[in-house]
Scaffold this motif. Structure first.
Motif, PDB file in Angstrom:
ATOM      1  N   ILE A 104     -14.494 -23.132  -8.662  1.00  0.00           N
ATOM      2  CA  ILE A 104     -14.129 -21.732  -8.849  1.00  0.00           C
ATOM      3  C   ILE A 104     -14.163 -21.095  -7.463  1.00  0.00           C
ATOM      4  CG2 ILE A 104     -14.799 -19.557  -9.938  1.00  0.00           C
ATOM      5  CD1 ILE A 104     -16.352 -21.582 -11.977  1.00  0.00           C
TER       6      ILE A 104
ATOM      7  N   PRO B 209     -11.814  -6.765  -7.579  1.00  0.00           N
ATOM      8  CA  PRO B 209     -12.337  -5.425  -7.864  1.00  0.00           C
ATOM      9  C   PRO B 209     -12.635  -5.244  -9.351  1.00  0.00           C
ATOM     10  CG  PRO B 209     -10.017  -5.368  -7.140  1.00  0.00           C
ATOM     11  CD  PRO B 209     -10.529  -6.737  -6.876  1.00  0.00           C
ATOM     12  N   TYR B 210     -13.771  -4.669  -9.643  1.00  0.00           N
ATOM     13  CA  TYR B 210     -14.245  -4.367 -11.005  1.00  0.00           C
ATOM     14  C   TYR B 210     -14.694  -5.598 -11.786  1.00  0.00           C
ATOM     15  CZ  TYR B 210     -12.181   0.154  -9.969  1.00  0.00           C
ATOM     16  OH  TYR B 210     -11.885   1.344  -9.376  1.00  0.00           O
ATOM     17  N   LEU B 211     -14.489  -6.785 -11.224  1.00  0.00           N
ATOM     18  CA  LEU B 211     -14.852  -8.000 -11.967  1.00  0.00           C
ATOM     19  C   LEU B 211     -16.024  -8.729 -11.301  1.00  0.00           C
ATOM     20  CD1 LEU B 211     -11.263  -9.263 -12.849  1.00  0.00           C
ATOM     21  CD2 LEU B 211     -12.914  -8.194 -14.394  1.00  0.00           C
TER      22      LEU B 211
ATOM     23  N   GLY C  88     -12.651  -8.144 -21.266  1.00  0.00           N
ATOM     24  CA  GLY C  88     -12.265  -8.057 -19.860  1.00  0.00           C
ATOM     25  C   GLY C  88     -13.249  -8.707 -18.915  1.00  0.00           C
ATOM     26  N   LYS C  89     -14.171  -9.480 -19.443  1.00  0.00           N
ATOM     27  CA  LYS C  89     -15.127 -10.144 -18.551  1.00  0.00           C
ATOM     28  C   LYS C  89     -15.545 -11.525 -19.041  1.00  0.00           C
ATOM     29  CE  LYS C  89     -18.729  -7.401 -20.724  1.00  0.00           C
ATOM     30  NZ  LYS C  89     -19.718  -6.350 -20.669  1.00  0.00           N
ATOM     31  N   THR C  90     -14.717 -12.129 -19.888  1.00  0.00           N
ATOM     32  CA  THR C  90     -15.008 -13.475 -20.388  1.00  0.00           C
ATOM     33  C   THR C  90     -15.125 -14.446 -19.208  1.00  0.00           C
ATOM     34  OG1 THR C  90     -13.644 -12.879 -22.278  1.00  0.00           O
ATOM     35  CG2 THR C  90     -14.231 -15.202 -22.066  1.00  0.00           C
ATOM     36  N   ILE C  91     -16.248 -15.116 -19.117  1.00  0.00           N
ATOM     37  CA  ILE C  91     -16.538 -15.870 -17.893  1.00  0.00           C
ATOM     38  C   ILE C  91     -15.571 -17.030 -17.682  1.00  0.00           C
ATOM     39  CG2 ILE C  91     -18.352 -17.337 -18.953  1.00  0.00           C
ATOM     40  CD1 ILE C  91     -18.342 -15.856 -15.379  1.00  0.00           C
TER      41      ILE C  91
ATOM     42  N   ILE D  53     -12.042 -15.473 -16.591  1.00  0.00           N
ATOM     43  CA  ILE D  53     -11.965 -14.927 -15.230  1.00  0.00           C
ATOM     44  C   ILE D  53     -12.126 -16.047 -14.196  1.00  0.00           C
ATOM     45  CG2 ILE D  53     -12.871 -13.196 -13.618  1.00  0.00           C
ATOM     46  CD1 ILE D  53     -11.547 -11.998 -16.148  1.00  0.00           C
ATOM     47  N   SER D  54     -12.933 -17.056 -14.520  1.00  0.00           N
ATOM     48  CA  SER D  54     -13.079 -18.193 -13.593  1.00  0.00           C
ATOM     49  C   SER D  54     -11.754 -18.940 -13.431  1.00  0.00           C
ATOM     50  CB  SER D  54     -14.153 -19.160 -14.103  1.00  0.00           C
ATOM     51  OG  SER D  54     -15.399 -18.512 -14.205  1.00  0.00           O
TER      52      SER D  54
ATOM     53  N   LYS E 255      -9.347 -16.909 -11.380  1.00  0.00           N
ATOM     54  CA  LYS E 255      -9.578 -17.001  -9.929  1.00  0.00           C
ATOM     55  C   LYS E 255      -8.944 -18.271  -9.353  1.00  0.00           C
ATOM     56  CE  LYS E 255     -13.846 -14.247  -9.791  1.00  0.00           C
ATOM     57  NZ  LYS E 255     -15.325 -14.299  -9.770  1.00  0.00           N
TER      58      LYS E 255
ATOM     59  N   PRO F 208     -13.187  -3.706 -17.700  1.00  0.00           N
ATOM     60  CA  PRO F 208     -13.156  -4.038 -16.268  1.00  0.00           C
ATOM     61  C   PRO F 208     -11.835  -4.688 -15.851  1.00  0.00           C
ATOM     62  CG  PRO F 208     -15.196  -4.843 -17.276  1.00  0.00           C
ATOM     63  CD  PRO F 208     -14.359  -4.279 -18.385  1.00  0.00           C
ATOM     64  N   LEU F 209     -11.274  -5.494 -16.752  1.00  0.00           N
ATOM     65  CA  LEU F 209     -10.022  -6.172 -16.418  1.00  0.00           C
ATOM     66  C   LEU F 209      -8.867  -5.167 -16.314  1.00  0.00           C
ATOM     67  CD1 LEU F 209      -8.798  -8.995 -15.904  1.00  0.00           C
ATOM     68  CD2 LEU F 209      -8.475  -9.240 -18.368  1.00  0.00           C
TER      69      LEU F 209
ATOM     70  N   PHE G  59      -9.239  -3.544 -13.000  1.00  0.00           N
ATOM     71  CA  PHE G  59      -8.728  -4.469 -11.988  1.00  0.00           C
ATOM     72  C   PHE G  59      -7.194  -4.413 -11.939  1.00  0.00           C
ATOM     73  CE2 PHE G  59      -6.549  -8.540 -11.658  1.00  0.00           C
ATOM     74  CZ  PHE G  59      -6.755  -8.814 -10.316  1.00  0.00           C
TER      75      PHE G  59
ATOM     76  N   ASP H 142      -6.034  -1.411 -10.141  1.00  0.00           N
ATOM     77  CA  ASP H 142      -6.310  -1.586  -8.713  1.00  0.00           C
ATOM     78  C   ASP H 142      -5.280  -2.504  -8.041  1.00  0.00           C
ATOM     79  OD1 ASP H 142      -8.949  -1.298  -6.719  1.00  0.00           O
ATOM     80  OD2 ASP H 142      -7.744  -3.090  -6.339  1.00  0.00           O
ATOM     81  N   TRP H 143      -4.956  -3.592  -8.699  1.00  0.00           N
ATOM     82  CA  TRP H 143      -4.019  -4.570  -8.131  1.00  0.00           C
ATOM     83  C   TRP H 143      -2.550  -4.203  -8.372  1.00  0.00           C
ATOM     84  CZ3 TRP H 143      -4.079 -10.510  -7.603  1.00  0.00           C
ATOM     85  CH2 TRP H 143      -5.087 -10.905  -6.712  1.00  0.00           C
TER      86      TRP H 143
END
Lengths: 391, 391
Positions: A298, A304-306, B112-115, B118-119, B122, B146-147, B150, B153-154
């Motif tokens: 990973i 941002p935010y994450l 919005g933050k499932t590990i 998000i991994s 990335k 959070p997603l 993001f 932001d992006w």
């Protein structure tokens, strides 16, 4: 490989009984699968002409084990594509036919008269214009079966599995080894891994297996379900193989240990809730691959935010999935489930052979203590008769 | 579609209670999934630039429903290839990355933050060199997550599912409909089929659902397992969706109806023995597609020594697989299992939408009678905390 039991149970009498029963099956040669690591070595030098795909026409024990191994290794080792023509589902078959450019077909049926298999075979004959003496067609069946007689009549190369090897125990026979060899797999390592485990078991160096078998068999009424939680998508077909092995071997005489297969971490998002807060009455087995790709990490990216997800940055995906396995195991142990785990240090063919032999001997040991005939399947006959009468 | 119950049970009080509970959830707008057939219609005109594959980065409720529909229709309708990046299994991910030539990515996570998600995201950013304002990246998440922040932001296009739609009930929301539309599926028909069933149900024209729900809920201690025997390989992902829906919704407060999915006729060669001669204690649901390819026939070929299989010659594969389903049903009815069947006349998108809404309302109805909170999953939180502490 590592086998850990997280439950206290000791029943020396049952362990002794299971060991002796299994030893008798092995030494008397009554049950054939124990001897496949030696007898299948003869397939190691088999070579077929060059085909672009290997197409298996077979169902149940004629395909599940081969698919289990193929799915585990196909992204890691250079292999020809294997396509499984199992089910008489027309849409699935039409899709799979399109994937075949220059295939080598294996028609596999122990009895030699499986209706789904022969029906699909007929469609393949028509669609791919197969003729007698076809070089791109091989047959694997019991000696003397109708399919073998057909092979002789048509001049098709035919291989046998031993009569005393049941379909669901046949992956290490010609049924699995020849197609996998044709696809390019190192079957010597698979067979060697299976042999080594079997020998260690009979030298009484794998006693955990007997402890687990006696616990499962003596408590099947309290724990009539065994959940295999396998932590890798590439173990999806393996869990299907396990379901057939346990289900068809042990579900009889009003007894069962119902096999249920799940994939971590996917099914943490699906089945875990029920395990955590449902009715219990299940044993749970975790299967993990420890170091299955040390380089796939990973990346250390902060989005941002994450940032709440950054704790895994720079760790490998193998670490993430295996720590998920550990966390789930601990959560379920806190619920007092009888848990055990099987850890493959790495994904290689020896370990795959060992895993298969482990599960086969485990099934035999449990079956002998349940006092069922592990190797038959009388319950499926009536459906076949009903089917015949519908045409 | 046709729904047949092969068990006698009448509990008018429970049926009334279930109906009123579900109606209240629907009319109060407290539970969101009932209203998705209308609210998701706005996605029907969405068009994305031309990409060669649709890649879903999501797990559990963020991928299972989409995959279920995709697997059912991918060989029948012209669709872009969909690839599911679900599990942090490195070998699986490496294999799937290679399948992606010019993909459109959807990152999907309700919280919005499932590990896992998000991994993998990335790794995708790194591997596919994604940058802010990327046109080949879309996000689907809860409003305010959070997603979503993001995404803003992006400068990434972001879609929401309603907050009151749980992950496992979200396939008809943006979660499933937008990626399927991007792949070329006719989502209007899916939504229409779901709406029609829902309306008929609330007009009391689908009473079989209430009867089944009350039977399952009132007898969960006698029948703690429901086996879905789906007769088509293309229903493999659907059964996984069903397992999440039933398992995570109903497995709580010490209660459960454990969902087990099997594929016919494949698992007649695997799991049927246990059903026929094991411990019982299961309800069994058959799912079949009646006319799913009328032109794909078993050719009239007579092979030497294999004439015992000729009784299926000239019949369609759909006939063979469905007669197998019938035969298995009859064999299990003779064992006095509570059996029901769901028959799709044909495989089309309206029927798929109906099947999804049927199962969602059934789950709600059973949950309300079991007096569990159908829509939460408190049992999965502890594992997440343990995981966090392992890094």
């Amino acid at each position: 490989m590592e086998y850990n039991l997280y439950f206290d149970y000791e029943n020396k009498k049952a362990e002794k009984e299971a060991f002796e029963n299994v030893l008798k099956e092995y030494e008397s040669q009554e049950i054939g699968y124990y001897h496949l690591p030696e007898s299948s070595m003869k397939f190691k030098d088999i070579n077929f002409e060059d085909f672009s795909e290997i197409a298996i026409i077979g169902i149940g024990g004629s395909s599940l084990g081969t698919k289990a191994i193929y799915e585990m290794i196909k992204n890691k080792f250079p292999l020809k594509k294997m396509v499984f023509l199992e089910n008489p589902d027309p849409i699935d078959l039409i899709g799979k036919f399109k994937e075949l450019k220059n295939p080598l077909f294996f028609v596999i049926s122990k009895s030699g008269k499986t209706i789904e298999t022969i029906s699909i075979f007929k469609k393949v004959i028509e669609h791919f214009k197969l003729k007698p003496k076809a070089k791109n067609l091989k047959i694997i069946t019991d000696p003397g079966s109708p399919l073998e007689k057909f092979a002789i009549d048509w001049g098709i190369e035919c291989f046998n599995l031993p009569k005393n090897v049941g379909g669901r125990f046949s992956v290490l026979s010609a049924v699995g080894m020849i197609p996998l060899k044709a696809a390019g797999a190192d079957i010597v390592s698979i067979l060697q891994g299976a042999k080594d485990f079997r020998d260690r078991f009979f030298e009484k160096n794998e006693l955990h297996l007997l402890k687990k078998a006696s616990f499962y068999a003596r408590n099947y009424k309290i724990y009539p379900v065994n959940v295999l939680f396998a932590y890798a998508t590439i173990l999806s077909a393996f869990k299907e193989w396990f379901v057939q092995l346990f289900g068809e071997s042990l579900g009889k005489n009003g007894k069962e240990i119902m096999p249920v297969g799940h994939i971590g971490s996917i099914d943490q998002h699906s089945f875990l809730q029920l395990l955590m807060e449902g009715m219990g009455h299940k044993t749970i087995t975790f299967l993990q691959i420890k170091n299955f790709d040390p380089d796939f990490k990973i990346p250390n990216i902060n989005l941002p935010y994450l940032n709440a997800t950054d704790f895994v940055n720079d760790h490998t995906f193998a670490e993430l999935i295996n720590k998920e396995c550990e966390a789930t195991k601990e959560a379920l142990l806190a619920k007092e489930y009888p848990v055990d785990e099987i850890i493959m240090e790495s994904l290689n063919l020896k370990n795959i052979g060992e895993l298969i032999m482990y599960y086969e001997i485990l099934t035999s040991a449990i079956g002998s203590l349940l006092e069922v005939n592990t190797y038959n399947q009388p319950g499926v006959e009536i459906g076949k008769t009903i089917l015949r009468n519908k045409f």
